[in-house]
Motif scaffolding. Structure first.
Motif, PDB file in Angstrom:
ATOM      1  N   GLU A 170       0.844  -1.198   0.000  1.00 51.34           N
ATOM      2  CA  GLU A 170       0.000   0.000   0.000  1.00 51.34           C
ATOM      3  C   GLU A 170       0.886   1.256   0.000  1.00 51.34           C
ATOM      4  OE1 GLU A 170      -0.333  -2.477   2.394  1.00 51.34           O
ATOM      5  OE2 GLU A 170      -1.959  -3.503   1.336  1.00 51.34           O
ATOM      6  N   ARG A 201       5.532  -9.793   0.369  1.00 50.15           N
ATOM      7  CA  ARG A 201       4.169  -9.990  -0.177  1.00 50.15           C
ATOM      8  C   ARG A 201       4.234  -9.810  -1.706  1.00 50.15           C
ATOM      9  NH1 ARG A 201       1.138  -5.759   3.535  1.00 50.15           N
ATOM     10  NH2 ARG A 201      -0.625  -6.199   2.161  1.00 50.15           N
ATOM     11  N   GLU A 204       1.223  -9.195  -4.263  1.00 50.55           N
ATOM     12  CA  GLU A 204       0.644  -7.844  -4.163  1.00 50.55           C
ATOM     13  C   GLU A 204       1.601  -6.791  -4.714  1.00 50.55           C
ATOM     14  OE1 GLU A 204      -1.317  -7.556  -0.006  1.00 50.55           O
ATOM     15  OE2 GLU A 204      -0.118  -9.394  -0.093  1.00 50.55           O
ATOM     16  N   LYS A 207       1.245  -6.737  -8.440  1.00 43.90           N
ATOM     17  CA  LYS A 207       0.064  -6.032  -8.951  1.00 43.90           C
ATOM     18  C   LYS A 207       0.312  -4.525  -8.989  1.00 43.90           C
ATOM     19  CE  LYS A 207      -3.572  -9.260  -7.802  1.00 43.90           C
ATOM     20  NZ  LYS A 207      -4.140  -9.815  -6.608  1.00 43.90           N
TER      21      LYS A 207
END
Ligand SMILES: Cc1ncc(COP(=O)(O)O)c(C=O)c1O
Length: 405
Positions: A170, A201, A204, A207
């Motif tokens: 994030e 991770r 993620e 992406k």
């Protein structure tokens, strides 16, 4: 006392007293020579201790097949390549190992360096250029940071480094969103983080990378031989997809040797081969190591039981340490930190364990923030159940005395 000038470049060395002060206190834990290596145990200060401070995860540095391969390579090629990869220092063994590594990690090509440190330094500094951005996890290994610093130096400060919060896609996305869309970007992350023992991770991160047309550079130092059903690392751990554009590995851990490599598309590897100063301006990985690493690779490919045993040990030790009341953070691999959060107490715990037959690594500030100081424990597939239980009972007894649990 050596000669000192009034204004002396060495003044800071003469003034440096930290190490001597700790040595005098009897708590100095560094540079202790290993007198004998017995696999899961070593002899230090004349006493045998259980080694839970090594990255020889599969115990292969002591495997007779690996040692024999090293000896044979020395007999055939000598002790040194005596030159750079670029000119006289490429032996047929380098090429053979590169082809085999590329197959092992499922990439078109691989390039072997003399150390894992040099692989990061050499590959990262080669691919980063002017007006390009690198996004680096805050907990990335020093060799990654140094590779970026070399790129910054070589481009006169025109490579821009951005650090994102640890293992936090994030925050990575937020950082990327603030950068010019038309400037190229590289995301760099450890696969398994070397102090915390957690796993990136990666799906993620991938992406996010795709949304911003950024490439991913993955350091697999602590993942190869460790993660995945057949030890092929983090991509296998996540089901076998292809997440990384460049993949780096080292031979100093599961491979029981020294040296490193990067793997990726043929054209990118060829570019690095011709641009990388830490490849070109040092002598190549020596024959003994090439022989040893090829033997290790064969063992990892044909005997996945070593990786399975290591994974079983990791699960067992994490569960048991937690049950005893130790804080192990986000550990999920054979790297299991015992979080202490105080430098002095970390040294005291290290010493108590050492005196009671267990060697682990104290990690204190500035290597980690002071409130994250820890004892880094790491396991090998060759540890016996009895040794593991001895480690646990010693940690429990000495940890309780110091109020750590
Ligand atoms: C994540 C990571 N990358 C790279 C390296 C450097 O590898 P080597 O010690 O084989 O030079 C290390 C070594 O500790 C590491 O932990």
């Amino acid at each position: 006392m050596a000669l000192q000038y009034a204004m002396d470049i060495f003044s800071k060395c003469y003034d440096f007293k930290d190490a001597e002060t700790v040595r005098k206190s009897g708590f100095y834990p560094y540079f202790i020579p290993i007198e004998e290596n017995r696999g899961s145990r070593v002899v230090m200060n004349g006493r045998e201790v259980i080694m839970i401070g090594s990255n020889n995860y599969l115990g292969l540095s002591m495997d007779p097949r690996v040692q024999e391969a090293a000896k044979k390579a020395v007999e055939r090629f000598g002790t040194s390549c005596s030159g750079s990869r670029l000119i006289n220092g490429t032996f047929t063994q380098h090429v053979e190992l590169e082809n085999r590594l590329a197959r092992f990690v499922g990439r078109e090509a691989a390039l072997v360096f003399t150390a894992g440190y040099l692989a990061n330094l050499g590959a990262i500094s080669a691919v980063l250029g002017r007006k390009e951005h690198v996004l680096s996890d805050r907990y990335n290994h020093a060799s990654i940071v140094d590779g970026i610093m070399l790129a910054v130096g070589l481009t006169g400060g025109q490579v821009r480094m951005h650090r994102f919060h640890h293992n936090n896609p994030e925050h990575l996305e937020k950082t990327l969103a603030g950068l010019p869309a038309d400037e190229p970007k590289l995301i760099v992350t450890d696969g398994v983080f070397s102090m915390e023992g957690d796993i990136a991770r990666l799906p993620e991160l991938k992406k996010v990378a795709d949304r911003y047309q950024a490439r991913i550079y993955l350091d697999e130092a602590h993942s190869l031989g460790v993660l995945g059903a057949t030890g092929r690392g983090i991509e296998e751990h996540y089901g076998g997809g292809r997440y990384a554009d460049l993949l780096m590995g080292t031979f100093s851990k599961s491979f029981g040797g020294i040296g490193g490599f990067v793997a990726g598309d043929h054209t990118v590897i060829d570019y690095i081969k011709h641009m990388s100063r830490p490849l070109i301006f040092t002598a190549s990985m020596p024959p003994a190591m090439l022989g040893a690493v090829m033997a290790t690779l064969e063992i990892i490919e044909n005997e996945p039981e070593h990786t399975r045993r290591l994974q079983q040990i990791a699960r067992y030790m994490i569960k048991e340490f937690k049950a005893l009341g130790f804080k192990v953070g986000v550990a999920e691999t054979p790297i299991i930190p015992l979080l202490i959060g105080n430098n002095d107490k970390t040294f005291m715990f290290w010493k108590a364990l050492f005196e009671n037959g267990v060697y682990a690594n104290p990690i204190v500030s500035p290597a980690v923030p002071p409130d994250r100081s820890l004892l880094r424990t790491s396991y090998m597939s060759i540890h016996t159940d009895a040794e593991l239980d001895q480690v646990l009972s010693t940690c429990q007894r000495e940890g309780a005395k110091l109020g750590i649990i």
